[in-house]
Design a protein around this motif. Structure first.
Motif, PDB file in Angstrom:
ATOM      1  N   LYS A  62      12.747 -12.085  68.720  1.00 15.16           N
ATOM      2  CA  LYS A  62      13.216 -10.751  67.685  1.00 15.16           C
ATOM      3  C   LYS A  62      13.395 -11.021  67.407  1.00 15.16           C
ATOM      4  N   LEU A  63      13.096 -11.276  65.528  1.00 19.98           N
ATOM      5  CA  LEU A  63      13.721 -11.112  64.970  1.00 19.98           C
ATOM      6  C   LEU A  63      12.958 -10.229  63.708  1.00 19.98           C
ATOM      7  N   PRO A  64      14.605  -9.730  63.387  1.00 16.74           N
ATOM      8  CA  PRO A  64      14.224  -8.656  62.509  1.00 16.74           C
ATOM      9  C   PRO A  64      13.324  -8.812  61.091  1.00 16.74           C
ATOM     10  N   TRP A  65      13.247  -9.685  60.964  1.00 16.32           N
ATOM     11  CA  TRP A  65      11.375 -10.120  59.660  1.00 16.32           C
ATOM     12  C   TRP A  65      11.140 -10.462  60.359  1.00 16.32           C
ATOM     13  N   PRO A 103      27.164  -0.285  58.835  1.00 18.29           N
ATOM     14  CA  PRO A 103      26.671   0.024  58.551  1.00 18.29           C
ATOM     15  C   PRO A 103      26.335   1.517  58.088  1.00 18.29           C
ATOM     16  N   ALA A 104      25.242   1.520  57.312  1.00 17.54           N
ATOM     17  CA  ALA A 104      25.117   3.255  56.641  1.00 17.54           C
ATOM     18  C   ALA A 104      25.028   4.143  58.087  1.00 17.54           C
ATOM     19  N   GLY A 105      24.081   3.225  59.290  1.00 16.43           N
ATOM     20  CA  GLY A 105      23.352   4.563  60.313  1.00 16.43           C
ATOM     21  C   GLY A 105      24.553   4.441  61.165  1.00 16.43           C
ATOM     22  N   ALA A 106      25.739   3.851  61.010  1.00 16.56           N
ATOM     23  CA  ALA A 106      26.993   4.068  61.945  1.00 16.56           C
ATOM     24  C   ALA A 106      28.008   3.785  61.194  1.00 16.56           C
ATOM     25  N   ASP A 107      27.930   4.879  60.384  1.00 22.67           N
ATOM     26  CA  ASP A 107      29.306   4.879  59.290  1.00 22.67           C
ATOM     27  C   ASP A 107      30.772   5.942  60.327  1.00 22.67           C
ATOM     28  N   ASP A 108      30.931   5.773  61.028  1.00 20.55           N
ATOM     29  CA  ASP A 108      31.783   6.631  61.885  1.00 20.55           C
ATOM     30  C   ASP A 108      33.529   6.340  60.940  1.00 20.55           C
ATOM     31  N   ALA A 109      33.877   4.957  60.975  1.00 20.11           N
ATOM     32  CA  ALA A 109      34.781   4.765  60.246  1.00 20.11           C
ATOM     33  C   ALA A 109      34.931   5.367  58.583  1.00 20.11           C
ATOM     34  N   PHE A 110      33.791   4.856  57.882  1.00 23.47           N
ATOM     35  CA  PHE A 110      33.821   5.615  56.734  1.00 23.47           C
ATOM     36  C   PHE A 110      33.959   7.341  56.372  1.00 23.47           C
ATOM     37  N   THR A 159      21.728   1.466  63.874  1.00 21.27           N
ATOM     38  CA  THR A 159      21.284   0.767  63.054  1.00 21.27           C
ATOM     39  C   THR A 159      20.664  -1.074  63.756  1.00 21.27           C
ATOM     40  N   VAL A 160      20.013  -2.014  62.666  1.00 19.04           N
ATOM     41  CA  VAL A 160      19.825  -2.819  63.118  1.00 19.04           C
ATOM     42  C   VAL A 160      21.203  -3.840  64.267  1.00 19.04           C
ATOM     43  N   ALA A 161      22.417  -3.746  63.215  1.00 18.39           N
ATOM     44  CA  ALA A 161      23.375  -4.421  63.763  1.00 18.39           C
ATOM     45  C   ALA A 161      23.924  -3.802  65.336  1.00 18.39           C
ATOM     46  N   ASP A 162      23.420  -4.146  65.961  1.00 21.85           N
ATOM     47  CA  ASP A 162      23.264  -3.287  67.440  1.00 21.85           C
ATOM     48  C   ASP A 162      25.187  -3.590  67.870  1.00 21.85           C
ATOM     49  N   GLY A 163      26.353  -4.658  67.597  1.00 23.13           N
ATOM     50  CA  GLY A 163      27.216  -4.422  67.815  1.00 23.13           C
ATOM     51  C   GLY A 163      28.232  -3.850  67.204  1.00 23.13           C
ATOM     52  N   LEU A 164      27.859  -3.052  66.553  1.00 19.05           N
ATOM     53  CA  LEU A 164      28.375  -1.597  65.630  1.00 19.05           C
ATOM     54  C   LEU A 164      28.170  -0.779  66.103  1.00 19.05           C
ATOM     55  N   ILE A 176      36.520   1.278  53.521  1.00 18.17           N
ATOM     56  CA  ILE A 176      35.268   0.846  54.397  1.00 18.17           C
ATOM     57  C   ILE A 176      34.815   0.833  52.896  1.00 18.17           C
ATOM     58  N   VAL A 177      33.527   0.097  53.323  1.00 15.24           N
ATOM     59  CA  VAL A 177      31.993   0.184  52.684  1.00 15.24           C
ATOM     60  C   VAL A 177      30.851   0.719  53.428  1.00 15.24           C
ATOM     61  N   THR A 178      30.173   0.870  53.146  1.00 13.57           N
ATOM     62  CA  THR A 178      28.948   0.857  53.800  1.00 13.57           C
ATOM     63  C   THR A 178      27.281   0.300  53.567  1.00 13.57           C
ATOM     64  N   VAL A 179      26.691  -0.048  54.350  1.00 13.13           N
ATOM     65  CA  VAL A 179      25.142  -1.203  54.078  1.00 13.13           C
ATOM     66  C   VAL A 179      24.138  -0.289  54.672  1.00 13.13           C
ATOM     67  N   THR A 180      22.761  -0.526  53.730  1.00 14.69           N
ATOM     68  CA  THR A 180      21.675  -0.424  54.270  1.00 14.69           C
ATOM     69  C   THR A 180      20.822  -1.293  55.633  1.00 14.69           C
ATOM     70  N   ASP A 181      20.562  -0.932  56.793  1.00 12.86           N
ATOM     71  CA  ASP A 181      20.007  -1.942  57.495  1.00 12.86           C
ATOM     72  C   ASP A 181      18.810  -3.143  56.805  1.00 12.86           C
ATOM     73  N   ASP A 182      18.497  -2.666  55.249  1.00 13.31           N
ATOM     74  CA  ASP A 182      17.385  -3.253  54.465  1.00 13.31           C
ATOM     75  C   ASP A 182      18.584  -4.395  54.389  1.00 13.31           C
ATOM     76  N   ALA A 183      19.494  -4.400  53.642  1.00 12.88           N
ATOM     77  CA  ALA A 183      20.383  -4.808  52.940  1.00 12.88           C
ATOM     78  C   ALA A 183      21.014  -6.171  54.199  1.00 12.88           C
TER      79      ALA A 183
END
Lengths: 317, 317
Positions: free
Chosen positions: A311-314, A205-212, A228-233, A252-259
């Motif tokens: 609590k679905l994100p959409w 996730p772009a908001g947790a991109d320490d590996a990138f 990030t919405v992906a709390d496991g990451l 390593i590539v990053t993606v936004t939460d919307d994506a």
């Protein structure tokens, strides 16, 4: 230098066979058409406890010498690793202690307790978590099983890639999400040993991109407040995974939460399976064309399916 | 007297093999423990177009003589049968016309159009639907493929039960939902021929229980205004299915909408798969102990997974 080799993963794979589910690999016409590739989805959302974490936790526990196992295991986790360790311990008939922040949801606490764990509450800070864990370790003599900074855990996670290739044959590319980095490390080591010229891609996730950022900087970079919405990451890349990833991962590539949310919803809609946001992260990279996959045979690890259906994100709160 | 026999189902099964998905059968530790039985879930939510309807639609189209097929097919449906017929027609490279009320959701209309159908709007009444269909039939010379009151459709649906037994062996009991009755008819005829002493149970929403009432009365009973969250089961029992069910089904039980929603949510949560409310109906009967299943080998047809993810029944509007 990465301290784990393919032999350890093969051993792990044999050790946990029959204990972990050999999860199905699903295919989907819609995704193959849309992405113009052959996508093989390894469904770890169907794994026991609802995530791949049961592989690493099982291997770690089954690797313990019996005098250590007798004293039980401990970890700190409010999520999938905690549940996985609890069930793996119950299977081995040993005690597990899970240190869990008081802010964790009641449903996660309940799920972990249902798997037979002793739950020890701590404050919502790293300091409280570490001091509480240290105290429990001292009291019980249990063995700490770290969620990703542990060779036995990483070796266990790698078994998912072995099964995938055993089922569908050689791959041109494999994708997995990166949080602490345990899964990506394990599958990268395994797949590099099995498939010639395979490309290994981690997605973050772009908001947790320490590996990138770490791969770019050539040294481990820490992020102050990942979000990030992906709390496991959310967890930071571990030292051991960092070394494995540096050596065995191509990109390593990053993606936004919307994506991520869009990818998760698309998987639910098209494949009729429930995955959690973290599992949707590699799919988000494919949908947003972050990676060139035309005509390639692509493996994707769908890491888990544990999500609060209220609590679905959409859905607007 | 039921006009369909097992040979027709075997023929249908061979005809559609390779065209319909051979859907997976899933097992779940939680349900087996909770229900104290061996539950085998046949996952038609993974079928092409997201429901078992693709079986019957494919068999009906592939059974047409070529001079009839050349003129295309027609049906009225705002749901799964319309999508199934559209895709089956596209596969056979013939035209399909789907008469659909203007009140159908945009997403359903879009999905059906995406499968290549010609969509003809009608008013939201039975009279408008029938007159519009008759007009289209006259204009096109197409063949009407009824969603359930059609032997070829019923025979196609029965193939799901054949596959299930081929995969898991003989069953003590099989459960399926009842709406128009096409699926229940097909699987009842198939399973009675394959398994000795198998009990066939249909499950119906309490708010649309015309099959239950019909079996009790010994004659087909109509319901004025059926109402249930399981919208796929709103249609009235067909004449042909009524005769098949009367002969081959042992029991019809009913469940409340609350039980259906609870069952659907439990399947999502525990099995990590997306099913629609209609598919949850047999599971609701099991969870609420409407049927005695202790130590039995039970087959359950999970009929479909098409649901609007923005309108989940447990989320407050």
């Amino acid at each position: 230098m990465c301290d784990i080799n393919f032999d350890q993963i093969k051993t792990a794979s044999q050790r946990i066979a029959g204990i972990v589910h050999r999860t199905p690999v699903l295919h989907n016409h819609y995704f193959n058409e849309r992405l113009n590739c052959h996508a093989h989805f390894k469904c770890e959302n169907f794994q026991k406890t609802g995530s791949f974490k049961y592989r690493g936790a099982s291997n770690a526990i089954l690797s313990l010498e019996s005098h250590l196992a007798a004293k039980g295991v401990i970890t700190h986790s409010s999520g999938n690793h905690g549940q996985a360790l609890a069930l793996a311990a119950r299977h081995k008939q040993i005690r597990s202690t899970i240190v869990m922040p008081t802010t964790a949801s009641a449903s996660k606490r309940q799920a972990t307790a249902d798997y037979g764990a002793n739950i020890v509450p701590c404050g919502p800070t790293l300091a409280s978590r570490e001091s509480t864990t240290a105290k429990s370790l001292a009291e019980t003599g249990a063995t700490m099983v770290h969620p990703y900074n542990d060779p036995a855990v990483i070796a266990g996670q790698g078994s998912a890639a072995m099964e995938l290739v055993e089922e569908v044959g050689e791959l041109d590319m494999i994708l997995a999400p990166v949080g602490g980095g345990g899964l990506l490390s394990g599958i990268a080591i395994a797949i590099s040993a099995i498939c010639a010229d395979v490309k290994v891609v981690g997605v973050e996730p772009a908001g947790a991109d320490d590996a990138f950022q770490s791969m770019k900087a050539g040294t481990k970079v820490a992020i102050e407040q990942p979000q990030t919405v992906a709390d496991g990451l959310l967890p930071s890349l571990g030292n051991l995974p960092y070394r494995c990833i540096e050596r065995h991962v191509d990109q390593i590539v990053t993606v936004t939460d919307d994506a991520i949310v869009d990818a998760m919803r698309t998987i639910w809609q098209r494949m009729k399976i429930v995955i959690e946001p973290s599992a949707a992260v590699p799919v988000a990279a494919l949908i947003t064309n972050k990676i060139e996959v035309a005509n390639k045979r692509v493996g994707i690890i769908l890491t888990g399916g544990n999500i609060d259906l209220d609590k679905l994100p959409w859905v607007q709160a």
